[in-house]
Write a protein that holds these residues in place. Structure first.
Motif, PDB file in Angstrom:
ATOM      1  N   ASP A 176      59.802  50.924 -13.117  1.00  0.00           N
ATOM      2  CA  ASP A 176      58.466  51.360 -12.787  1.00  0.00           C
ATOM      3  C   ASP A 176      58.326  51.437 -11.262  1.00  0.00           C
ATOM      4  O   ASP A 176      59.108  50.865 -10.530  1.00  0.00           O
ATOM      5  CB  ASP A 176      57.441  50.362 -13.328  1.00  0.00           C
ATOM      6  CG  ASP A 176      56.237  51.086 -13.883  1.00  0.00           C
ATOM      7  OD1 ASP A 176      55.901  52.123 -13.311  1.00  0.00           O
ATOM      8  OD2 ASP A 176      55.679  50.623 -14.877  1.00  0.00           O
ATOM      9  N   VAL A 177      57.328  52.126 -10.792  1.00  0.00           N
ATOM     10  CA  VAL A 177      57.128  52.207  -9.343  1.00  0.00           C
ATOM     11  C   VAL A 177      56.431  50.962  -8.825  1.00  0.00           C
ATOM     12  O   VAL A 177      55.742  50.277  -9.555  1.00  0.00           O
ATOM     13  CB  VAL A 177      56.256  53.420  -8.964  1.00  0.00           C
ATOM     14  CG1 VAL A 177      57.120  54.634  -8.766  1.00  0.00           C
ATOM     15  CG2 VAL A 177      55.208  53.651  -9.995  1.00  0.00           C
ATOM     16  N   ALA A 178      56.648  50.698  -7.572  1.00  0.00           N
ATOM     17  CA  ALA A 178      55.816  49.754  -6.825  1.00  0.00           C
ATOM     18  C   ALA A 178      55.737  48.369  -7.436  1.00  0.00           C
ATOM     19  O   ALA A 178      54.670  47.792  -7.549  1.00  0.00           O
ATOM     20  CB  ALA A 178      54.412  50.325  -6.680  1.00  0.00           C
ATOM     21  N   VAL A 179      56.872  47.811  -7.841  1.00  0.00           N
ATOM     22  CA  VAL A 179      56.833  46.447  -8.344  1.00  0.00           C
ATOM     23  C   VAL A 179      57.333  45.435  -7.315  1.00  0.00           C
ATOM     24  O   VAL A 179      57.519  44.280  -7.634  1.00  0.00           O
ATOM     25  CB  VAL A 179      57.620  46.253  -9.651  1.00  0.00           C
ATOM     26  CG1 VAL A 179      57.000  47.040 -10.774  1.00  0.00           C
ATOM     27  CG2 VAL A 179      59.076  46.596  -9.481  1.00  0.00           C
ATOM     28  N   LEU A 180      57.525  45.851  -6.091  1.00  0.00           N
ATOM     29  CA  LEU A 180      57.892  44.864  -5.070  1.00  0.00           C
ATOM     30  C   LEU A 180      56.694  43.952  -4.814  1.00  0.00           C
ATOM     31  O   LEU A 180      55.558  44.406  -4.850  1.00  0.00           O
ATOM     32  CB  LEU A 180      58.296  45.567  -3.761  1.00  0.00           C
ATOM     33  CG  LEU A 180      59.578  46.393  -3.826  1.00  0.00           C
ATOM     34  CD1 LEU A 180      59.898  46.963  -2.451  1.00  0.00           C
ATOM     35  CD2 LEU A 180      60.740  45.561  -4.308  1.00  0.00           C
ATOM     36  N   PRO A 181      56.957  42.654  -4.582  1.00  0.00           N
ATOM     37  CA  PRO A 181      55.841  41.735  -4.331  1.00  0.00           C
ATOM     38  C   PRO A 181      55.037  42.174  -3.112  1.00  0.00           C
ATOM     39  O   PRO A 181      55.611  42.536  -2.095  1.00  0.00           O
ATOM     40  CB  PRO A 181      56.536  40.393  -4.094  1.00  0.00           C
ATOM     41  CG  PRO A 181      57.951  40.719  -3.812  1.00  0.00           C
ATOM     42  CD  PRO A 181      58.255  41.991  -4.510  1.00  0.00           C
ATOM     43  N   ARG A 182      53.721  42.115  -3.227  1.00  0.00           N
ATOM     44  CA  ARG A 182      52.875  42.700  -2.200  1.00  0.00           C
ATOM     45  C   ARG A 182      52.902  41.933  -0.879  1.00  0.00           C
ATOM     46  O   ARG A 182      52.600  42.480   0.170  1.00  0.00           O
ATOM     47  CB  ARG A 182      51.433  42.821  -2.721  1.00  0.00           C
ATOM     48  CG  ARG A 182      51.321  43.854  -3.833  1.00  0.00           C
ATOM     49  CD  ARG A 182      49.952  43.845  -4.488  1.00  0.00           C
ATOM     50  NE  ARG A 182      48.862  43.980  -3.527  1.00  0.00           N
ATOM     51  CZ  ARG A 182      48.571  45.105  -2.884  1.00  0.00           C
ATOM     52  NH1 ARG A 182      49.269  46.186  -3.131  1.00  0.00           N
ATOM     53  NH2 ARG A 182      47.583  45.145  -2.038  1.00  0.00           N
ATOM     54  N   TRP A 183      53.258  40.663  -0.933  1.00  0.00           N
ATOM     55  CA  TRP A 183      53.208  39.855   0.299  1.00  0.00           C
ATOM     56  C   TRP A 183      54.460  40.024   1.152  1.00  0.00           C
ATOM     57  O   TRP A 183      54.469  39.653   2.327  1.00  0.00           O
ATOM     58  CB  TRP A 183      53.037  38.377  -0.040  1.00  0.00           C
ATOM     59  CG  TRP A 183      54.076  37.859  -0.988  1.00  0.00           C
ATOM     60  CD1 TRP A 183      53.971  37.777  -2.338  1.00  0.00           C
ATOM     61  CD2 TRP A 183      55.390  37.384  -0.665  1.00  0.00           C
ATOM     62  NE1 TRP A 183      55.135  37.281  -2.878  1.00  0.00           N
ATOM     63  CE2 TRP A 183      56.016  37.034  -1.871  1.00  0.00           C
ATOM     64  CE3 TRP A 183      56.095  37.211   0.530  1.00  0.00           C
ATOM     65  CZ2 TRP A 183      57.312  36.523  -1.922  1.00  0.00           C
ATOM     66  CZ3 TRP A 183      57.379  36.711   0.473  1.00  0.00           C
ATOM     67  CH2 TRP A 183      57.973  36.368  -0.747  1.00  0.00           C
TER      68      TRP A 183
ATOM     69  N   GLU B  86      56.063  33.216   1.020  1.00  0.00           N
ATOM     70  CA  GLU B  86      54.916  33.644   0.233  1.00  0.00           C
ATOM     71  C   GLU B  86      53.729  32.709   0.431  1.00  0.00           C
ATOM     72  O   GLU B  86      52.587  33.152   0.417  1.00  0.00           O
ATOM     73  CB  GLU B  86      55.296  33.716  -1.262  1.00  0.00           C
ATOM     74  CG  GLU B  86      54.166  34.264  -2.106  1.00  0.00           C
ATOM     75  CD  GLU B  86      54.534  34.426  -3.572  1.00  0.00           C
ATOM     76  OE1 GLU B  86      55.689  34.143  -3.930  1.00  0.00           O
ATOM     77  OE2 GLU B  86      53.653  34.839  -4.339  1.00  0.00           O
ATOM     78  N   HIS B  87      54.003  31.415   0.622  1.00  0.00           N
ATOM     79  CA  HIS B  87      52.915  30.433   0.653  1.00  0.00           C
ATOM     80  C   HIS B  87      52.806  29.727   1.991  1.00  0.00           C
ATOM     81  O   HIS B  87      52.408  28.580   2.046  1.00  0.00           O
ATOM     82  CB  HIS B  87      53.102  29.425  -0.481  1.00  0.00           C
ATOM     83  CG  HIS B  87      53.054  30.066  -1.823  1.00  0.00           C
ATOM     84  ND1 HIS B  87      51.877  30.389  -2.450  1.00  0.00           N
ATOM     85  CD2 HIS B  87      54.040  30.512  -2.636  1.00  0.00           C
ATOM     86  CE1 HIS B  87      52.136  30.985  -3.591  1.00  0.00           C
ATOM     87  NE2 HIS B  87      53.434  31.074  -3.736  1.00  0.00           N
ATOM     88  N   ARG B  88      53.181  30.445   3.036  1.00  0.00           N
ATOM     89  CA  ARG B  88      53.077  29.875   4.380  1.00  0.00           C
ATOM     90  C   ARG B  88      51.660  29.360   4.639  1.00  0.00           C
ATOM     91  O   ARG B  88      51.474  28.295   5.209  1.00  0.00           O
ATOM     92  CB  ARG B  88      53.427  30.949   5.407  1.00  0.00           C
ATOM     93  CG  ARG B  88      54.025  30.434   6.681  1.00  0.00           C
ATOM     94  CD  ARG B  88      54.157  31.560   7.673  1.00  0.00           C
ATOM     95  NE  ARG B  88      54.956  32.663   7.155  1.00  0.00           N
ATOM     96  CZ  ARG B  88      56.209  32.912   7.539  1.00  0.00           C
ATOM     97  NH1 ARG B  88      56.759  32.155   8.446  1.00  0.00           N
ATOM     98  NH2 ARG B  88      56.882  33.920   7.039  1.00  0.00           N
ATOM     99  N   GLY B  89      50.666  30.120   4.194  1.00  0.00           N
ATOM    100  CA  GLY B  89      49.272  29.733   4.411  1.00  0.00           C
ATOM    101  C   GLY B  89      48.956  28.374   3.807  1.00  0.00           C
ATOM    102  O   GLY B  89      48.374  27.521   4.463  1.00  0.00           O
ATOM    103  N   GLY B  90      49.363  28.180   2.560  1.00  0.00           N
ATOM    104  CA  GLY B  90      49.047  26.927   1.879  1.00  0.00           C
ATOM    105  C   GLY B  90      49.916  25.774   2.335  1.00  0.00           C
ATOM    106  O   GLY B  90      49.443  24.654   2.516  1.00  0.00           O
ATOM    107  N   PHE B  91      51.207  26.047   2.518  1.00  0.00           N
ATOM    108  CA  PHE B  91      52.147  24.965   2.816  1.00  0.00           C
ATOM    109  C   PHE B  91      52.077  24.516   4.271  1.00  0.00           C
ATOM    110  O   PHE B  91      52.225  23.345   4.566  1.00  0.00           O
ATOM    111  CB  PHE B  91      53.584  25.402   2.515  1.00  0.00           C
ATOM    112  CG  PHE B  91      53.894  25.506   1.039  1.00  0.00           C
ATOM    113  CD1 PHE B  91      52.937  25.172   0.091  1.00  0.00           C
ATOM    114  CD2 PHE B  91      55.147  25.926   0.607  1.00  0.00           C
ATOM    115  CE1 PHE B  91      53.214  25.268  -1.263  1.00  0.00           C
ATOM    116  CE2 PHE B  91      55.429  26.026  -0.750  1.00  0.00           C
ATOM    117  CZ  PHE B  91      54.472  25.705  -1.678  1.00  0.00           C
TER     118      PHE B  91
END
Lengths: 285, 319
Positions: free
Chosen positions: A83-90, B14-19
């Motif tokens: 599927d498209v765009a399943v990379l984690p957003r952060w 991912e959790h730099r903010g929380g940690f």
């Protein structure tokens, strides 16, 4: 030529429906296989079974491994863009490259960075700041830098504009694909992939209804454009499908005698999408 | 090992903010509040005997008015502990929601499909999350707690030295190294103590199709309410208090550090007077809890729930 996937009697039942119904197929290496089917035909389930993401009945061998039991080892040799765009957003571009480079034993960092240099992506850019097309560019750069033997693409270009779609398949063909690699792709945009496919598989209601290479399909299926005078004669040959264009009838035949059809009118090779529509007639009825 | 390191690093990204930022900011704000309190105290408190709540001014006043060196030492140590206590409470909340989301958020936004496309076992993935919650985050919190604690100590010592008390003498009365040892030493105990909650929250996170928070909280609380109801009816007699304390409390609240300081410790505190006031926080003392079988049993149950979460992570098939 070695076999990449052997499936024997694959079945998968969800609560209400049968997603895979005793499907059997083989995929050889060095092929680009299009797995085409209507919505809900079992495409994604078949891919999930190959990737070891779901349980199923039947036998399945992917690169000599059982996806249910040896998933960790299998994923070293298999990549997928599901599927498209399943990379984690952060995640940032830099972090994604760092992570895959250190996790994946077959990842080539220089190659990945070369692909990224051809895009507008910045190392500090986060996925949430990217357009869908850019996310796919990043994902493709990561995947193409991995020396995998099997690449599975599940609707990789859905929702992308035509520039990104063309670029996507062009990159795959020019910079990635070779005779040691195998690509399985499912998509609804059949027109865009049909010229790159070497093999075609149609799936309907969990069953493989067509499984052939493109050359065989060109020999087996013939389209004839017939004037009104010969229409009745053409219908007598039991065509798969008939449609009208500019007052002429176009008939699609499966395994009919070529010489006989040539006498009726102008013959040509059917497009995959016409073949698909003819084969899947009545699916949603 | 390298994979595991990068998995933990991934959690940190991912959790730099929380940690990281949460303990830093909480510690910083707490320091600032105390500084403001000292300023107010210097301006008015000295004349009117006013005390501020919400900061350490009462300890400050106590130390000022009482010549008892034990009490001054205790007051200074408590000042140093105070930042860690605040940071620990916030850490508990951060980790509670971290665990609930750890195996759920990537299923929701479908990035699970990306993680699963890499050659990483689900065991390594889940254990990296357990490690991040049980070790990485507490270590960062302790570092922040120690640094802000030392700053807090210095702040009050300097203030007191303006009132004719020698700063060096005050510092010899305090036990900063003991406090640091207590805080660092409590980390392994925390790992063991937090396991039931970590396991339960991760299990819910891996299992829930939606709203993991609701499942994680409503299920144990609901069971408790039902038990209480049957007790009222008199049809069965299950010790309700036992359930709330040893089951519900352990699967939901053990993520907050310091829960092992039970009633016994508090009793000793009130008996022993100030001379031993800090003993209950001392690491050797805290480890007495390992002598009870229940913490081991509960930790084993927690580990089993983590194993369940790993299994669910492998086979959960969402569409």
């Amino acid at each position: 030529m070695s076999t990449v996937i052997t499936a024997n009697g694959l079945s998968k039942r969800y609560k209400a429906s049968l997603a895979l119904d005793n499907a059997s197929f083989r995929i050889e290496s060095g092929r680009i296989v299009g797995l085409i089917g209507p919505n809900g035909a079992g495409k994604t389930t078949a891919l999930k079974a190959i990737l070891g993401l779901t349980d199923f009945q039947g036998e399945l061998d992917v690169l000599g491994l059982d996806p249910r039991k040896q998933r960790g080892r299998l994923m070293e040799q298999v990549c997928f863009i599901a599927d498209v765009a399943v990379l984690p957003r952060w995640i940032r571009v830099r972090e994604a490259v760092d992570f895959v480079a250190n996790i994946h034993p077959r990842f080539n960092r220089a190659k990945c960075e070369a692909f990224l240099a051809r895009t507008k992506l910045q190392p500090n850019q986060r996925v949430r700041q990217m357009s869908k097309g850019m996310i796919v560019q990043l994902h493709l750069a990561l995947v193409m830098a991995i020396d995998a033997r099997l690449l599975v693409l599940d609707e990789p270009t859905l929702g992308l504009d035509i520039l990104y779609r063309k670029q996507f398949y062009q990159s795959l063909l020019e910079d990635y694909f070779d005779e040691d690699k195998t690509i399985i792709v499912t998509t609804h945009q059949v027109e865009e992939v049909e010229h790159i496919l070497t093999d075609l598989m149609f799936i309907r209601d969990g069953k493989i209804v067509l499984d052939a290479d493109m050359e065989a399909i060109g020999e087996r299926f013939i389209e004839v454009m017939v004037g009104a005078d010969h229409a009745a004669a053409a219908r007598a040959l039991k065509p798969l499908d008939e449609r009208q264009v500019f007052g002429k009838s176009i008939f699609l035949f499966d395994g009919a005698d070529r010489a006989m059809l040539e006498a009726l009118g102008e013959i040509r090779r059917p497009s995959v999408s016409d073949l698909f529509v003819a084969t899947m007639k009545g699916t949603y009825a | 090992m390298k994979t595991f390191y990068w998995l933990v690093k991934r959690e940190f990204w991912e959790h730099r903010g929380g940690f990281l930022w949460t303990p830093v900011i909480v510690g910083g704000i707490f320091l600032l509040l105390n500084l403001m309190g000292i300023a107010v105290g210097e301006a008015f408190g000295a004349h009117h005997g006013m005390t501020m709540s919400g900061n350490n001014m009462h300890l400050f006043n106590q130390a000022m008015t009482d010549g008892d060196t034990d009490k001054i030492g205790f007051g200074l140590d408590m000042m140093m502990f105070s930042t860690s206590i605040i940071i620990s409470i916030v850490l508990g909340f951060v980790l509670f929601f971290y665990c609930l989301g750890a195996l759920y958020d990537d299923r929701k936004d479908r990035s699970l499909l990306f993680w699963k496309s890499l050659p990483i076992s689900d065991t390594a993935t889940v254990l990296s999350k357990v490690f991040s919650a049980a070790v990485l985050a507490p270590v960062i919190a302790v570092i922040c707690g120690v640094l802000t604690g030392l700053l807090m100590l210095l702040m009050y010592v300097i203030t007191l030295s303006f009132h004719g008390v020698s700063a060096w003498r005050l510092l010899t009365l305090a036990h900063p190294f003991q406090v640091i040892a207590d805080l660092v030493g409590s980390i392994p105990l925390y790992v063991l103590w937090a396991l039931p909650t970590l396991g339960w929250l991760l299990l819910c996170s891996a299992w829930a199709r939606s709203k993991p928070f609701l499942w994680a909280v409503a299920l144990p609380v609901g069971v408790g309410v039902v038990i209480g109801w049957f007790n009222l009816l008199g049809s069965i007699s299950v010790n309700n208090l036992w359930y709330w304390k040893n089951v519900c409390g352990r699967v939901l609240l053990s993520i907050f550090p310091g829960g092992w300081l039970g009633q016994n410790h508090m009793m000793q505190l009130s008996d022993g007077g100030v001379a031993h006031a800090l003993d209950f926080l001392h690491v050797a003392h805290a480890y007495q809890v390992l002598g009870t079988p229940s913490i081991w049993i509960e930790a084993a149950v927690g580990a089993a729930m983590i194993a369940g979460a790993i299994w669910l992570r492998r086979w959960r098939d969402d569409n």
